[in-house]
Design an enzyme around this catalytic site. Structure first.
Site, short mmCIF file in Angstrom:
data_model
loop_
_atom_site.label_atom_id
_atom_site.label_comp_id
_atom_site.label_asym_id
_atom_site.label_seq_id
_atom_site.Cartn_x
_atom_site.Cartn_y
_atom_site.Cartn_z
N PRO A 232 8.44 -5.16 4.65
CA PRO A 232 8.89 -4.91 6.23
C PRO A 232 9.93 -5.79 6.75
CG PRO A 232 7.48 -7.00 5.10
CD PRO A 232 8.13 -5.94 4.47
N GLU B 52 16.02 2.31 17.60
CA GLU B 52 15.55 3.35 18.01
C GLU B 52 14.33 3.07 19.47
OE1 GLU B 52 11.21 3.17 16.14
OE2 GLU B 52 12.96 3.65 14.43
N ARG C 137 0.58 -1.11 -0.14
CA ARG C 137 0.08 -0.05 -0.19
C ARG C 137 0.50 0.96 -0.20
NH1 ARG C 137 -2.24 -3.33 3.42
NH2 ARG C 137 -4.26 -4.19 3.61
N ILE C 138 1.65 1.65 0.26
CA ILE C 138 2.57 2.57 0.80
C ILE C 138 3.88 2.55 -0.20
CG2 ILE C 138 4.86 3.02 2.47
CD1 ILE C 138 3.81 2.28 4.79
N HIS D 193 10.92 8.28 13.80
CA HIS D 193 9.37 6.80 13.37
C HIS D 193 8.11 8.02 12.91
CE1 HIS D 193 9.03 2.83 12.90
NE2 HIS D 193 7.95 3.13 12.32
N ALA E 249 11.73 4.70 4.97
CA ALA E 249 10.05 4.88 6.36
C ALA E 249 10.02 3.55 6.07
CB ALA E 249 9.23 6.19 5.22
N ALA E 250 10.22 2.59 6.09
CA ALA E 250 9.77 1.07 6.46
C ALA E 250 10.46 0.84 7.89
CB ALA E 250 10.42 -0.01 5.53
N ARG E 251 11.16 0.11 8.06
CA ARG E 251 11.62 -0.67 9.01
C ARG E 251 13.39 -0.40 9.36
NH1 ARG E 251 7.53 -0.96 12.22
NH2 ARG E 251 8.88 -3.04 13.73
#
Length: 330
Positions: A207, A264, A156-157, A296, A233-235
């Site tokens: 992911p 983080e 989606r992103i 984040h 901007a994922a993980r």
């Protein structure tokens, strides 16, 4: 009345959570604490729980939840790598997430922070602060329409991000184990290395799992086009951070924008003003002139927050009432 604990409450979420409770005839208790070994005993008299974890959940929490008759944990993010799904299943705990809450918000953020690097904003700002108003080749950029953008992960992103870049007229390559046939304006490649080799911008939207752990390390950076920009901007665990810093330092990357960092949990979402940060790698990221670090926060819009609050509570209530939910992970 059904009782749900809403752990990890931010001030701006409290009213949303309580209003949901009134509409659904559920007693919602909010707490700024997170679910942990130290807080799990607060759930003895509750039917369900939703939380927003960032660090790994301790293993002893699962059997305690089972002993209290709680059958689920509703995570209020898309990511769920903080949970041991097999251990949760062993103790009859359904783990759920909120897979889609505002993909456009994260996509807009990913593109906007990439554009800051494309247009040399950090360099320009430093020059202006030094009262240097000259035009120099070092701050000259090129239009996005003349660039190739690699989208790694077209869920989606990633799909929303690709559509924005398509609007600029960029050439778009992509990699995903499960290609999206509706994205006929981009070109899928057979591997990540193939997708990134000619890319001026690399945007990560995968992911966290065994396959993606440190996907971008020294070996992968050796396949990057010199002078590319990387956006994550994922993980955080998708990137080997020391290797990223090396890639920026040696010019492999023009710059990087990091909204997630693999260590983080102790820092992001917390106020560390006037405190010492012990994580030297994080400090190196923050202090680097060509790396942009944000906490984040790519998702952070009013729409996304509302959807996360309601998504977590809806999943918790569904498991309480039916034993399962649409966003179940195990």
């Amino acid at each position: 009345m059904t009782k749900i604990m809403f752990f990890g409450t931010r001030d701006y979420e409290k009213e949303m959570a309580l209003n949901w409770g009134k509409k659904n005839n559920v007693e919602v208790t909010t707490s700024k604490e997170l679910l942990s070994s130290a807080t799990v005993d607060q759930l003895k008299d509750y039917d369900g729980v939703t939380t927003m974890q960032f660090g790994k959940l301790e293993n002893d929490v699962y059997p305690k939840l089972e002993s209290y008759g709680i059958k689920q944990i509703a995570q209020r993010t898309a990511g769920f790598d903080m949970y041991d799904l097999d251990l949760a299943k062993k103790h009859n705990i359904v783990i759920s997430n909120v897979p889609s809450y505002s993909p456009e918000t994260i996509a807009e953020y990913s593109v906007s922070i990439a554009l800051q690097l494309v247009r040399r904003f950090p360099d320009i700002e430093r020059r202006v602060q030094a009262h240097d108003f000259t035009w120099q080749a070092e701050i000259m950029s090129k239009p996005v329409k003349n660039m190739t953008v690699a989208i790694i992960g077209t869920g989606r992103i990633g799909a929303a991000t690709a559509k924005i870049y398509a609007g600029f007229g960029a050439t778009i390559t992509a990699y995903d184990a499960y290609p999206n046939k509706d994205l006929d304006f981009l070109t899928y490649k057979d591997s990540v290395k193939e997708a990134i080799k000619d890319a001026d911008i690399i945007s990560l939207h995968v992911p966290a799992n065994k396959e993606s752990y440190h996907l971008f390390d020294k070996t992968m950076f050796d396949h990057v086009k010199k002078g590319a920009i990387l956006v994550n901007a994922a993980r955080g665990a998708v990137i080997n951070t020391p290797d990223l810093i090396d890639a920026v330092n040696d010019g492999t990357l023009l710059g990087a924008a990091i909204d997630t960092y693999e260590n983080e949990a102790a820092y992001f979402t917390n106020d560390w003003t006037n405190k010492d940060i012990d994580d030297k790698t994080l400090l190196e990221l923050i202090e680097h002139e060509r790396i942009l670090v944000t906490p984040h926060i790519a998702f952070f819009s009013d729409e996304a927050v509302q959807n996360l609050v309601e998504g977590g509570l809806n999943a918790a209530l569904s498991v309480i009432n039916t034993g399962t939910c649409e966003t179940r992970l195990n």
